[in-house]
Design a protein around this motif. Structure first.
Motif, mmCIF file in Angstrom:
data_model
loop_
_atom_site.group_PDB
_atom_site.id
_atom_site.type_symbol
_atom_site.label_atom_id
_atom_site.label_comp_id
_atom_site.label_asym_id
_atom_site.label_seq_id
_atom_site.Cartn_x
_atom_site.Cartn_y
_atom_site.Cartn_z
ATOM 1 N N GLN A 64 9.930 -9.558 21.084
ATOM 2 C CA GLN A 64 8.818 -8.684 20.719
ATOM 3 C C GLN A 64 8.594 -8.713 19.207
ATOM 4 N N TRP A 65 9.662 -8.662 18.430
ATOM 5 C CA TRP A 65 9.540 -8.737 16.965
ATOM 6 C C TRP A 65 8.940 -10.074 16.542
ATOM 7 N N THR A 66 9.311 -11.145 17.239
ATOM 8 C CA THR A 66 8.769 -12.468 16.918
ATOM 9 C C THR A 66 7.274 -12.517 17.205
ATOM 10 N N GLU A 67 6.863 -11.949 18.342
ATOM 11 C CA GLU A 67 5.437 -11.903 18.676
ATOM 12 C C GLU A 67 4.665 -11.103 17.624
ATOM 13 N N GLN A 68 5.225 -9.969 17.190
ATOM 14 C CA GLN A 68 4.571 -9.162 16.160
ATOM 15 C C GLN A 68 4.445 -9.943 14.857
ATOM 16 N N ALA A 69 5.487 -10.720 14.527
ATOM 17 C CA ALA A 69 5.446 -11.551 13.314
ATOM 18 C C ALA A 69 4.351 -12.600 13.429
ATOM 19 N N GLN A 70 4.214 -13.207 14.602
ATOM 20 C CA GLN A 70 3.193 -14.229 14.796
ATOM 21 C C GLN A 70 1.797 -13.643 14.682
ATOM 22 N N VAL A 71 1.598 -12.419 15.176
ATOM 23 C CA VAL A 71 0.303 -11.751 15.034
ATOM 24 C C VAL A 71 0.023 -11.478 13.558
ATOM 25 N N LEU A 72 1.023 -10.977 12.842
ATOM 26 C CA LEU A 72 0.877 -10.719 11.407
ATOM 27 C C LEU A 72 0.506 -11.993 10.662
ATOM 28 N N LEU A 73 1.210 -13.072 10.942
ATOM 29 C CA LEU A 73 0.931 -14.343 10.270
ATOM 30 C C LEU A 73 -0.414 -14.921 10.685
ATOM 31 N N GLY A 74 -0.829 -14.664 11.915
ATOM 32 C CA GLY A 74 -2.165 -15.091 12.354
ATOM 33 C C GLY A 74 -3.250 -14.420 11.534
ATOM 34 N N GLY A 75 -3.038 -13.145 11.198
ATOM 35 C CA GLY A 75 -3.986 -12.434 10.338
ATOM 36 C C GLY A 75 -4.048 -13.038 8.950
ATOM 37 N N ILE A 76 -2.897 -13.477 8.435
ATOM 38 C CA ILE A 76 -2.868 -14.121 7.121
ATOM 39 C C ILE A 76 -3.577 -15.469 7.186
ATOM 40 N N LYS A 77 -3.383 -16.174 8.277
ATOM 41 C CA LYS A 77 -4.072 -17.466 8.447
ATOM 42 C C LYS A 77 -5.586 -17.253 8.463
ATOM 43 N N ASN A 78 -6.046 -16.208 9.149
ATOM 44 C CA ASN A 78 -7.479 -15.892 9.178
ATOM 45 C C ASN A 78 -7.996 -15.532 7.783
ATOM 46 N N VAL A 91 7.789 -18.363 10.980
ATOM 47 C CA VAL A 91 8.693 -17.277 11.329
ATOM 48 C C VAL A 91 10.105 -17.831 11.250
ATOM 49 N N VAL A 92 10.975 -17.137 10.513
ATOM 50 C CA VAL A 92 12.382 -17.521 10.405
ATOM 51 C C VAL A 92 13.215 -16.368 10.957
ATOM 52 N N HIS A 93 14.174 -16.689 11.810
ATOM 53 C CA HIS A 93 15.076 -15.681 12.368
ATOM 54 C C HIS A 93 16.378 -15.678 11.575
ATOM 55 N N SER A 94 16.609 -14.592 10.849
ATOM 56 C CA SER A 94 17.805 -14.494 10.028
ATOM 57 C C SER A 94 17.986 -13.055 9.569
ATOM 58 N N ASP A 95 19.241 -12.680 9.352
ATOM 59 C CA ASP A 95 19.534 -11.387 8.742
ATOM 60 C C ASP A 95 19.597 -11.497 7.225
ATOM 61 N N LEU A 96 19.524 -12.707 6.713
ATOM 62 C CA LEU A 96 19.590 -12.961 5.274
ATOM 63 C C LEU A 96 18.176 -13.236 4.760
ATOM 64 N N VAL A 97 17.447 -12.170 4.509
ATOM 65 C CA VAL A 97 16.023 -12.276 4.181
ATOM 66 C C VAL A 97 15.797 -13.066 2.897
ATOM 67 N N ALA A 98 16.419 -12.654 1.816
ATOM 68 C CA ALA A 98 16.188 -13.320 0.525
ATOM 69 C C ALA A 98 16.582 -14.787 0.583
ATOM 70 N N GLU A 99 17.726 -15.077 1.181
ATOM 71 C CA GLU A 99 18.173 -16.463 1.290
ATOM 72 C C GLU A 99 17.188 -17.286 2.100
ATOM 73 N N SER A 100 16.617 -16.686 3.138
ATOM 74 C CA SER A 100 15.637 -17.390 3.969
ATOM 75 C C SER A 100 14.359 -17.684 3.195
ATOM 76 N N ILE A 101 13.949 -16.762 2.344
ATOM 77 C CA ILE A 101 12.753 -16.973 1.527
ATOM 78 C C ILE A 101 12.975 -18.130 0.562
#
Length: 147
Positions: A64-78, A91-101
């Motif tokens: 569900q969180w992944t789907e919400q992320a995809q909707v959010l990113l779809g808005g950015i794409k638009n 979308v990246v799945h990780s608990d290490l947010v800064a490292e993932s960025i």
């Protein structure tokens, strides 16, 4: 000026301002954009701050969180299309947010990271930490922080 800009978002109002500024900067400089949302894993034990969950239920919540992320990113794409900017959602799945960025910016050959600062101070910052601060201190490419 810039060729590829990574815009990190968490979907908050402040982050939305950074997204808009990043898209506008990309339009001005003729850059493409990588829009990134890091999705954390659902905690699965008392030590991680939650009740024990059935594995299927935890997986359902993460999906569900992944789907919400995809909707959010779809808005950015638009938004990018409105400004004639090419946006690649990621979308990246990780608990290490800064490292993932930082890692995604390096992997995608970005030459700028754009993100928001939530402006926490004092004890709250000490307890909660700062993903933005971590990116600033560990990134080898420029970081534009918006408040």
């Amino acid at each position: 000026m810039y060729n590829r800009i990574l815009i990190a978002t968490d979907g908050t109002e402040l982050s939305d301002k950074a997204v808009r500024a990043g898209i506008e900067l990309a339009a001005l400089s003729g850059a493409s954009v990588v829009a990134l949302k890091v999705v954390s894993h659902y905690p699965r034990s008392y030590m991680e701050g939650t009740d024990l969950q059935d594995i299927k239920e935890a997986k359902r919540i993460e999906e569900q969180w992944t789907e919400q992320a995809q909707v959010l990113l779809g808005g950015i794409k638009n938004l990018g299309q409105e400004h004639k900017v090419s946006v690649t959602p990621e979308v990246v799945h990780s608990d290490l947010v800064a490292e993932s960025i930082v890692e995604t910016a390096k992997k995608r050959d970005c030459d700028l990271i754009v993100m928001a600062s939530h402006g926490r101070k004092g004890l709250q910052r000490l307890l909660l930490g700062s993903e933005t601060q971590h990116v600033l201190t560990h990134s080898h490419i420029p970081v534009l922080v918006l408040r």
